[in-house]
Scaffold this motif. Structure first.
Motif, PDB file in Angstrom:
ATOM      1  N   TYR A 168       0.728  -1.220  -0.131  1.00 56.12           N
ATOM      2  CA  TYR A 168      -0.069   0.168   0.011  1.00 56.12           C
ATOM      3  C   TYR A 168       0.821   1.489  -0.360  1.00 56.12           C
ATOM      4  N   ASP A 169       2.019   1.228   0.610  1.00 50.95           N
ATOM      5  CA  ASP A 169       2.436   2.290   1.341  1.00 50.95           C
ATOM      6  C   ASP A 169       3.280   2.677  -0.488  1.00 50.95           C
ATOM      7  N   TYR A 170       4.198   1.974  -0.351  1.00 56.16           N
ATOM      8  CA  TYR A 170       5.577   1.823  -1.656  1.00 56.16           C
ATOM      9  C   TYR A 170       4.987   1.431  -3.022  1.00 56.16           C
ATOM     10  N   LEU A 171       3.721   1.532  -3.573  1.00 56.90           N
ATOM     11  CA  LEU A 171       2.892   1.442  -4.498  1.00 56.90           C
ATOM     12  C   LEU A 171       1.685   1.206  -4.897  1.00 56.90           C
ATOM     13  N   GLY A 172       0.987   2.179  -3.862  1.00 52.89           N
ATOM     14  CA  GLY A 172       0.150   2.945  -3.919  1.00 52.89           C
ATOM     15  C   GLY A 172      -1.428   2.536  -2.688  1.00 52.89           C
ATOM     16  N   ALA A 173      -2.603   2.921  -2.913  1.00 49.30           N
ATOM     17  CA  ALA A 173      -3.902   2.637  -2.780  1.00 49.30           C
ATOM     18  C   ALA A 173      -4.371   1.128  -3.743  1.00 49.30           C
ATOM     19  N   ILE A 226      11.491 -11.411   2.215  1.00 45.56           N
ATOM     20  CA  ILE A 226      12.538 -11.177   1.438  1.00 45.56           C
ATOM     21  C   ILE A 226      11.983  -9.831   0.818  1.00 45.56           C
ATOM     22  N   ALA A 227      10.934  -9.025   0.297  1.00 44.08           N
ATOM     23  CA  ALA A 227      10.631  -8.575   0.070  1.00 44.08           C
ATOM     24  C   ALA A 227      11.029  -7.660   0.308  1.00 44.08           C
ATOM     25  N   ALA A 228      10.279  -7.449   1.861  1.00 46.19           N
ATOM     26  CA  ALA A 228      10.096  -5.974   2.258  1.00 46.19           C
ATOM     27  C   ALA A 228      12.030  -5.540   2.155  1.00 46.19           C
ATOM     28  N   PRO A 229      13.178  -6.707   3.124  1.00 45.89           N
ATOM     29  CA  PRO A 229      14.030  -5.539   2.405  1.00 45.89           C
ATOM     30  C   PRO A 229      14.312  -4.897   1.912  1.00 45.89           C
ATOM     31  N   VAL A 230      13.927  -4.953   1.020  1.00 48.29           N
ATOM     32  CA  VAL A 230      14.585  -5.479  -0.445  1.00 48.29           C
ATOM     33  C   VAL A 230      13.866  -4.425  -1.237  1.00 48.29           C
ATOM     34  N   LEU A 231      12.367  -3.848  -0.136  1.00 49.67           N
ATOM     35  CA  LEU A 231      11.451  -2.100  -0.998  1.00 49.67           C
ATOM     36  C   LEU A 231      12.120  -1.242  -0.016  1.00 49.67           C
ATOM     37  N   MET A 232      12.577  -1.562   1.207  1.00 51.53           N
ATOM     38  CA  MET A 232      13.336  -0.261   1.537  1.00 51.53           C
ATOM     39  C   MET A 232      14.438  -0.293   1.315  1.00 51.53           C
ATOM     40  N   LEU A 233      15.531  -1.238   1.071  1.00 48.55           N
ATOM     41  CA  LEU A 233      16.412  -1.054   0.711  1.00 48.55           C
ATOM     42  C   LEU A 233      17.174   0.272  -0.465  1.00 48.55           C
ATOM     43  N   SER A 234      15.685  -0.299  -1.446  1.00 48.99           N
ATOM     44  CA  SER A 234      15.901   0.959  -2.775  1.00 48.99           C
ATOM     45  C   SER A 234      14.976   1.594  -2.827  1.00 48.99           C
ATOM     46  N   PHE A 235      14.252   1.858  -1.893  1.00 46.97           N
ATOM     47  CA  PHE A 235      13.578   3.376  -1.811  1.00 46.97           C
ATOM     48  C   PHE A 235      13.634   4.056  -0.292  1.00 46.97           C
ATOM     49  N   GLY A 250      13.598   5.978   2.373  1.00 44.39           N
ATOM     50  CA  GLY A 250      12.868   7.507   2.983  1.00 44.39           C
ATOM     51  C   GLY A 250      11.347   7.656   2.253  1.00 44.39           C
ATOM     52  N   LYS A 251      11.594   6.542   1.917  1.00 46.23           N
ATOM     53  CA  LYS A 251       9.647   6.198   1.205  1.00 46.23           C
ATOM     54  C   LYS A 251       8.763   6.159   2.603  1.00 46.23           C
ATOM     55  N   VAL A 252       9.497   5.464   3.648  1.00 56.06           N
ATOM     56  CA  VAL A 252       8.404   5.466   4.569  1.00 56.06           C
ATOM     57  C   VAL A 252       8.889   5.611   6.136  1.00 56.06           C
ATOM     58  N   VAL A 282       1.321  -0.164  12.653  1.00 55.74           N
ATOM     59  CA  VAL A 282      -0.070   0.302  12.547  1.00 55.74           C
ATOM     60  C   VAL A 282       0.061   1.144  13.498  1.00 55.74           C
ATOM     61  N   ASP A 283      -0.031   1.594  14.631  1.00 56.81           N
ATOM     62  CA  ASP A 283      -0.153   2.593  15.408  1.00 56.81           C
ATOM     63  C   ASP A 283      -0.009   4.308  14.793  1.00 56.81           C
ATOM     64  N   GLY A 284       1.653   3.364  13.945  1.00 51.51           N
ATOM     65  CA  GLY A 284       1.963   5.402  13.643  1.00 51.51           C
ATOM     66  C   GLY A 284       1.266   5.368  12.302  1.00 51.51           C
ATOM     67  N   TRP A 285       0.273   4.346  11.662  1.00 51.80           N
ATOM     68  CA  TRP A 285       0.043   4.245  10.121  1.00 51.80           C
ATOM     69  C   TRP A 285      -1.243   5.248  10.197  1.00 51.80           C
ATOM     70  N   ASN A 286      -1.071   6.147   8.868  1.00 55.47           N
ATOM     71  CA  ASN A 286      -1.967   7.096   8.318  1.00 55.47           C
ATOM     72  C   ASN A 286      -2.043   7.502   7.281  1.00 55.47           C
ATOM     73  N   PRO A 287      -1.734   6.247   6.131  1.00 60.71           N
ATOM     74  CA  PRO A 287      -1.699   6.106   4.818  1.00 60.71           C
ATOM     75  C   PRO A 287      -2.868   7.132   4.332  1.00 60.71           C
ATOM     76  N   GLU A 288      -2.433   7.861   3.364  1.00 64.75           N
ATOM     77  CA  GLU A 288      -3.280   8.690   2.596  1.00 64.75           C
ATOM     78  C   GLU A 288      -3.501   8.473   1.234  1.00 64.75           C
ATOM     79  N   GLU A 289      -4.647   8.135   0.780  1.00 67.06           N
ATOM     80  CA  GLU A 289      -5.078   7.615  -0.672  1.00 67.06           C
ATOM     81  C   GLU A 289      -4.712   7.947  -1.859  1.00 67.06           C
ATOM     82  N   ARG A 290      -4.360   7.383  -2.282  1.00 65.80           N
ATOM     83  CA  ARG A 290      -2.859   7.428  -3.809  1.00 65.80           C
ATOM     84  C   ARG A 290      -3.681   6.496  -4.482  1.00 65.80           C
ATOM     85  N   VAL A 291      -3.432   6.992  -5.788  1.00 66.30           N
ATOM     86  CA  VAL A 291      -4.058   6.355  -7.179  1.00 66.30           C
ATOM     87  C   VAL A 291      -3.334   5.766  -7.437  1.00 66.30           C
TER      88      VAL A 291
END
Length: 281
Positions: free
Chosen positions: A156-161, A205-214, A216-218, A272-281
């Motif tokens: 949701y956060d890396y690719l959108g809602a 496996i996917a989580a660290p790859v996403l976090m290292l590749s991008f 500051g995204k989250v 989850v407590d600090g998760w305040n996602p914004e609607e993204r296309v």
């Protein structure tokens, strides 16, 4: 140089064509969707090539088999108790903040994650009370809610809602199906854990790859690192169940796996407590 007798204009022309069409640009990057899709494809190919993995009967042969207060495998059963309180806390917070998050899966992910933790407390306790392949089904089924909902939060956060919604509605049924597939193949004498292994380990496996590749995204990268680290430690304790029990004498590696895994779940609640996602296309 043009004055050199070794100068070949045709060679330079060919090099320019190759460079412009086939070599990557210095600052070219891959989208999260492309990267995640490539990882999923590689994992699927690896799973299809690997031979079916049956459940090892020795998996149920735990180091600490003591009966205390009439409860068999006492510490393996009771060490699930932290999940009861963590899941209960998560459900309370998820319902309290339900209206604060965007409509759709952003409201459901925290509930499913917390509910999965809460139900796993009972499913895991039931299995460890009477360890067998039949009771193991009820341990693994609710765990898929945890794995897949946390993974969907990342998507949701890396690719959108939209991608997060697709991940949520596809990955959770896929996770449940992987456990049921193992259960029925095991009952038929041809057990196959490959889909379940993919459901459990692909998000890790996917989580660290996403976090290292991008980077500051989250904002919750630190907590995700803690979750992955404690998960790894918990799996190591599970693997060395008997040697740890022989060394400590009071708790086994499997008991520690539950307690250490609960630490990781506390950080999942922090995410989850600090998760305040914004609607993204």
């Amino acid at each position: 140089m043009k004055g050199s007798k070794n100068y070949y204009p045709l060679n330079d022309w060919i090099i320019c064509i190759l460079a412009s069409n086939f070599l990557p640009e210095p600052h070219m990057t891959f989208s999260p969707l492309t990267l995640l899709g490539s990882l999923l494809l590689l994992a699927s190919i690896g799973m299809s090539i690997a031979a079916p993995i049956a459940q090892d009967p020795l998996y149920h042969d735990y180091g600490d088999q003591r009966t205390i207060l009439g409860i068999p495998y006492f510490w393996n059963v009771m060490s699930n108790l932290p999940m009861f309180f963590i899941g209960l806390y998560g459900l309370r917070e998820a319902t309290r903040r339900f209206q604060e998050r965007p409509a759709g899966v952003a409201r459901l992910i925290p509930i499913v994650l917390s509910g999965g933790i809460f139900i796993t407390c009972f499913g895991s306790a039931y299995y460890h009370w009477m360890p067998s392949n039949d009771t193991l089904l009820w341990d693994r089924l609710p765990m898929t809610f945890m794995f897949m909902s946390l993974f969907s939060l990342l998507v949701y956060d890396y690719l959108g809602a939209r991608a997060g919604a697709i991940s949520f509605w596809v990955s959770i049924p896929a996770g449940l199906a992987s456990v049921l597939y193992w259960h029925f193949t095991e009952a038929a004498g041809q057990g196959d854990l490959r889909p379940y292994a993919m459901v459990q380990f692909f998000p890790m496996i996917a989580a660290p790859v996403l976090m290292l590749s991008f980077k500051g995204k989250v904002p919750y990268v630190r907590y995700m690192v803690y979750i992955l680290a404690w998960y790894l430690v918990a799996k190591l304790c599970e693997h060395f169940d008997k040697p740890i029990y022989e060394a400590l004498g009071f708790w086994s590696g499997h008991t520690l796996k539950h307690l250490i895994g609960a630490i990781g779940l506390v950080y999942a609640m922090k995410v989850v407590d600090g998760w305040n996602p914004e609607e993204r296309v």
